[in-house]
Design a protein around this motif. Structure first.
Motif, PDB file in Angstrom:
ATOM      1  N   CYS A  75       0.831  -1.211   0.000  1.00  8.51           N
ATOM      2  CA  CYS A  75       0.000   0.000   0.000  1.00  8.51           C
ATOM      3  C   CYS A  75       0.861   1.254   0.000  1.00  8.51           C
ATOM      4  N   LYS A  76       1.947   1.207   0.756  1.00 11.99           N
ATOM      5  CA  LYS A  76       2.850   2.364   0.821  1.00 11.99           C
ATOM      6  C   LYS A  76       3.496   2.615  -0.536  1.00 11.99           C
ATOM      7  N   GLN A  77       3.923   1.533  -1.207  1.00 12.78           N
ATOM      8  CA  GLN A  77       4.504   1.685  -2.541  1.00 12.78           C
ATOM      9  C   GLN A  77       3.472   2.254  -3.515  1.00 12.78           C
ATOM     10  N   TYR A  78       2.258   1.779  -3.442  1.00 12.85           N
ATOM     11  CA  TYR A  78       1.217   2.242  -4.358  1.00 12.85           C
ATOM     12  C   TYR A  78       0.939   3.729  -4.158  1.00 12.85           C
ATOM     13  N   GLU A  79       0.931   4.169  -2.906  1.00 14.74           N
ATOM     14  CA  GLU A  79       0.697   5.581  -2.632  1.00 14.74           C
ATOM     15  C   GLU A  79       1.857   6.449  -3.111  1.00 14.74           C
ATOM     16  N   GLN A  80       3.084   5.904  -3.019  1.00 17.23           N
ATOM     17  CA  GLN A  80       4.266   6.672  -3.396  1.00 17.23           C
ATOM     18  C   GLN A  80       4.515   6.688  -4.903  1.00 17.23           C
ATOM     19  N   TYR A  81       4.380   5.489  -5.537  1.00 16.72           N
ATOM     20  CA  TYR A  81       4.788   5.359  -6.935  1.00 16.72           C
ATOM     21  C   TYR A  81       3.637   5.086  -7.899  1.00 16.72           C
ATOM     22  N   GLY A  82       2.471   4.752  -7.372  1.00 17.09           N
ATOM     23  CA  GLY A  82       1.351   4.436  -8.238  1.00 17.09           C
ATOM     24  C   GLY A  82       1.337   2.997  -8.710  1.00 17.09           C
ATOM     25  N   TYR A  83       2.224   2.183  -8.188  1.00 15.62           N
ATOM     26  CA  TYR A  83       2.282   0.753  -8.538  1.00 15.62           C
ATOM     27  C   TYR A  83       2.954  -0.014  -7.406  1.00 15.62           C
ATOM     28  N   ILE A  84       2.808  -1.337  -7.439  1.00 12.97           N
ATOM     29  CA  ILE A  84       3.475  -2.222  -6.480  1.00 12.97           C
ATOM     30  C   ILE A  84       4.540  -3.000  -7.237  1.00 12.97           C
ATOM     31  N   THR A  85       5.757  -3.006  -6.756  1.00 13.57           N
ATOM     32  CA  THR A  85       6.849  -3.685  -7.449  1.00 13.57           C
ATOM     33  C   THR A  85       6.639  -5.203  -7.433  1.00 13.57           C
ATOM     34  N   PRO A  86       7.175  -5.920  -8.427  1.00 12.00           N
ATOM     35  CA  PRO A  86       7.093  -7.389  -8.410  1.00 12.00           C
ATOM     36  C   PRO A  86       7.711  -7.984  -7.157  1.00 12.00           C
ATOM     37  N   ASN A  87       8.696  -7.295  -6.591  1.00 15.32           N
ATOM     38  CA  ASN A  87       9.357  -7.776  -5.374  1.00 15.32           C
ATOM     39  C   ASN A  87       8.424  -7.733  -4.178  1.00 15.32           C
ATOM     40  N   MET A  88       7.709  -6.603  -4.030  1.00 14.34           N
ATOM     41  CA  MET A  88       6.766  -6.496  -2.922  1.00 14.34           C
ATOM     42  C   MET A  88       5.575  -7.433  -3.147  1.00 14.34           C
ATOM     43  N   ALA A  89       5.145  -7.561  -4.408  1.00 12.80           N
ATOM     44  CA  ALA A  89       4.055  -8.493  -4.719  1.00 12.80           C
ATOM     45  C   ALA A  89       4.471  -9.920  -4.373  1.00 12.80           C
ATOM     46  N   PHE A  90       5.749 -10.227  -4.579  1.00 14.95           N
ATOM     47  CA  PHE A  90       6.279 -11.543  -4.220  1.00 14.95           C
ATOM     48  C   PHE A  90       6.106 -11.789  -2.729  1.00 14.95           C
ATOM     49  N   MET A  91       6.420 -10.786  -1.913  1.00 14.19           N
ATOM     50  CA  MET A  91       6.304 -10.953  -0.466  1.00 14.19           C
ATOM     51  C   MET A  91       4.844 -11.035  -0.029  1.00 14.19           C
ATOM     52  N   ILE A  92       3.970 -10.306  -0.687  1.00 13.13           N
ATOM     53  CA  ILE A  92       2.543 -10.415  -0.362  1.00 13.13           C
ATOM     54  C   ILE A  92       2.050 -11.819  -0.681  1.00 13.13           C
ATOM     55  N   LEU A  93       2.467 -12.349  -1.836  1.00  9.44           N
ATOM     56  CA  LEU A  93       2.086 -13.709  -2.210  1.00  9.44           C
ATOM     57  C   LEU A  93       2.681 -14.725  -1.238  1.00  9.44           C
ATOM     58  N   ALA A  94       3.969 -14.595  -0.946  1.00 12.48           N
ATOM     59  CA  ALA A  94       4.658 -15.564  -0.087  1.00 12.48           C
ATOM     60  C   ALA A  94       4.058 -15.600   1.317  1.00 12.48           C
ATOM     61  N   THR A  95       3.860 -14.426   1.909  1.00 10.91           N
ATOM     62  CA  THR A  95       3.288 -14.381   3.264  1.00 10.91           C
ATOM     63  C   THR A  95       1.817 -14.785   3.250  1.00 10.91           C
ATOM     64  N   GLY A  96       1.110 -14.443   2.156  1.00 12.12           N
ATOM     65  CA  GLY A  96      -0.293 -14.844   2.048  1.00 12.12           C
ATOM     66  C   GLY A  96      -0.448 -16.348   1.938  1.00 12.12           C
ATOM     67  N   LEU A  97       0.415 -16.987   1.153  1.00 15.95           N
ATOM     68  CA  LEU A  97       0.383 -18.441   1.045  1.00 15.95           C
ATOM     69  C   LEU A  97       0.632 -19.089   2.402  1.00 15.95           C
ATOM     70  N   TYR A  98       1.604 -18.547   3.136  1.00 12.16           N
ATOM     71  CA  TYR A  98       1.958 -19.119   4.436  1.00 12.16           C
ATOM     72  C   TYR A  98       0.810 -18.964   5.425  1.00 12.16           C
ATOM     73  N   LEU A  99       0.221 -17.765   5.450  1.00 14.61           N
ATOM     74  CA  LEU A  99      -0.882 -17.519   6.372  1.00 14.61           C
ATOM     75  C   LEU A  99      -2.082 -18.392   6.028  1.00 14.61           C
ATOM     76  N   ASN A 100      -2.414 -18.474   4.752  1.00 20.25           N
ATOM     77  CA  ASN A 100      -3.548 -19.299   4.343  1.00 20.25           C
ATOM     78  C   ASN A 100      -3.295 -20.774   4.642  1.00 20.25           C
ATOM     79  N   ALA A 101      -2.049 -21.224   4.451  1.00 17.92           N
ATOM     80  CA  ALA A 101      -1.711 -22.624   4.734  1.00 17.92           C
ATOM     81  C   ALA A 101      -1.912 -22.943   6.211  1.00 17.92           C
ATOM     82  N   CYS A 102      -1.540 -22.000   7.073  1.00 20.01           N
ATOM     83  CA  CYS A 102      -1.735 -22.216   8.513  1.00 20.01           C
ATOM     84  C   CYS A 102      -3.214 -22.350   8.841  1.00 20.01           C
TER      85      CYS A 102
END
Length: 477
Positions: free
Chosen positions: A253-280
């Motif tokens: 969200c911070k990246q989107y507010e600053q740059y108008g987009y989310i980097t593939p790197n941050m999207a990677f972390m959202i996906l990675a942490t989301g997969l882990y949380l959902n798996a739990c």
């Protein structure tokens, strides 16, 4: 000898359509061994002095790494000379005082999340799962209301509503990282003390050494509960991974507010942490079958790490990306393809390996109907598994991923942890802390686990090690 009995002669079929089962039969010899394992016989982690050092060192390290990430471009800073030591320490303390004070805002947000997650755990419906027989409870099995997935959905909807209405902007989480981390640490120390005192005052303590610092660190109680909520399982799933995921979302969200987009790197972390949380959440019914639930005590070792350590030291890559220009960690398209593919492959192995082991234990209890939640990956259940029948009364799985390694889940889990740091490339070494620390923890945990299994199963464990030769990576180690 490897035995294949599941579904055939020798399997105790005692399950009904609800998936509930009665106790697993433990042999007389097994009960004698369990009694020995439920006694304090030796110190771990260097004894009292060692645990005092750990409890002192880790909070300091967490502050130091955060300061380096946020204020010093991700570099490991240190005094330039002996004369600079005192000014350096004052500068570090100044950052903590100003940007990591346990202020009212942090108390409100962190406490609000804890209360909300505890409230959801109490009221939401879930899948009732029976745990393994607990030796210290005369082999009684406890029931667990597995509603983490429902809690996750409610949390996501609530967070989205608060964000879009402006009542609580998700960008505030990463902006108040230091303040929230301090409150989390206080919670870690306080809850550890509270559960220790409760166990002692109610005479429910177990495996005590007699040394306050060591018993405070290792814990005094085994199965603490508030109402129908098992605090140990709740603390393992509901707090750490919810915070880690929302830290990643906050960074996005911070990246989107600053740059108008989310980097593939941050999207990677959202996906990675989301997969882990959902798996739990989707596999929560597997957790009661683990060593953590029926043997590990709930003390500082587990409590502090779940409430503060995991959420505020596993996602350093998010902290770095949220405070630095994307040009510092931009990759080629091919690199992104490799990173995402490796993550998904490691996740698949980790998820299915954990499911295979836990559901095999359920099969041994006579449970034949398994919970179906999204996403159910192919290979979650081993059909006609092979195993070693032990004199203790338990069975050691030798099929599926567990035919190739004694800890295939650890290998996949560590691979994911490495990727969480590698997503920023060489911009900073600090995001690799998770993987470095994690491999040390896993090796130590394996040592504890293998030693306990050797004592528990004796010659049967030796036979198992002959069948499953590799501890971690097949053909390597």
């Amino acid at each position: 000898m490897v035995v294949n009995h599941t579904g055939g002669e020798g399997l105790r079929q005692r399950a009904n359509v609800t998936g509930k089962a009665t106790n697993i039969t433990t042999t007389k010899k097994g009960r004698e061994v369990d009694q020995l394992l439920d006694r304090h016989e030796s110190y771990e982690f260097g004894g009292p002095l060692g645990v005092i050092g750990i409890m002192t060192f880790f909070p300091v390290l967490m502050y130091y790494l955060w300061i380096c990430l946020w204020f010093y471009d991700g570099r490991l800073v240190y005094p330039a000379s002996q004369e600079d030591i005192k000014p350096f320490l004052w500068r570090m303390w100044g950052h903590i005082q100003k940007d990591a004070s346990p202020n009212a805002y942090a108390w409100k947000v962190y406490s609000g999340n804890v209360a909300f997650q505890l409230f959801l755990a109490q009221i939401l419906p879930g899948y009732m799962q029976e745990g393994l027989p607990v030796p210290s409870l005369n082999y009684k099995t406890l029931m667990y209301n597995c509603n983490a997935l429902n809690s996750l959905y409610v949390t996501l909807v609530t967070a989205a509503g608060l964000h879009y209405t402006g009542l609580f902007r998700l960008t505030e989480i990463i902006d108040n990282y230091g303040h929230l981390m301090s409150v989390a640490m206080i919670y870690g120390f306080g809850v550890s003390l509270g559960t220790y005192l409760y166990a002692v005052l109610t005479n429910t303590q177990i495996r005590m050494s007699g040394n306050f610092f060591y018993d405070y660190f290792m814990g005094a109680c085994l199965n603490p509960r508030i109402g129908n909520v098992d605090l140990k399982m709740w603390g393992e799933v509901r707090i750490p991974w919810v915070i880690v995921f929302f830290l990643a979302v906050s960074g996005g969200c911070k990246q989107y507010e600053q740059y108008g987009y989310i980097t593939p790197n941050m999207a990677f972390m959202i996906l990675a942490t989301g997969l882990y949380l959902n798996a739990c959440g989707k596999g929560e019914e597997c957790i009661p079958q683990t060593w953590d639930m029926y043997h590990e005590k709930w003390g500082f070792l587990v409590i502090f790490w779940n409430l503060a350590g995991v959420p505020f030291s596993y996602a350093y890559s998010v902290v770095y990306m949220a405070s630095h220009d994307p040009s510092k960690y931009r990759f080629s398209t091919l690199t992104y393809v490799i990173m995402y593919s490796t993550l998904l492959t490691a996740y698949y192995i980790w998820d299915t390996a954990m499911a295979q082991k836990s559901r095999f234990k359920m099969q041994s209890q006579g449970i034949t109907e398994f919970r179906k939640t999204f996403p159910q990956l192919p290979g979650c259940v081993v059909k006609n598994p092979t195993f070693i029948e032990t004199a203790h009364g338990n069975r050691l799985l030798t099929s599926g991923w567990w035919a190739y390694s004694r800890k295939p889940n650890y290998v996949a889990d560590w691979t994911m942890s490495f990727l969480w740091g590698a997503i920023v490339g060489t911009a900073s070494i600090i995001p690799y802390f998770y993987s470095v620390f994690f491999i040390v923890v896993l090796i130590h945990r394996c040592g504890r686990d293998f030693e306990r299994c050797s004592r528990k199963y004796g010659k049967d464990w030796d036979r198992y090690c002959e069948v499953v030769k590799w501890k971690f990576i097949p053909g390597v180690y």
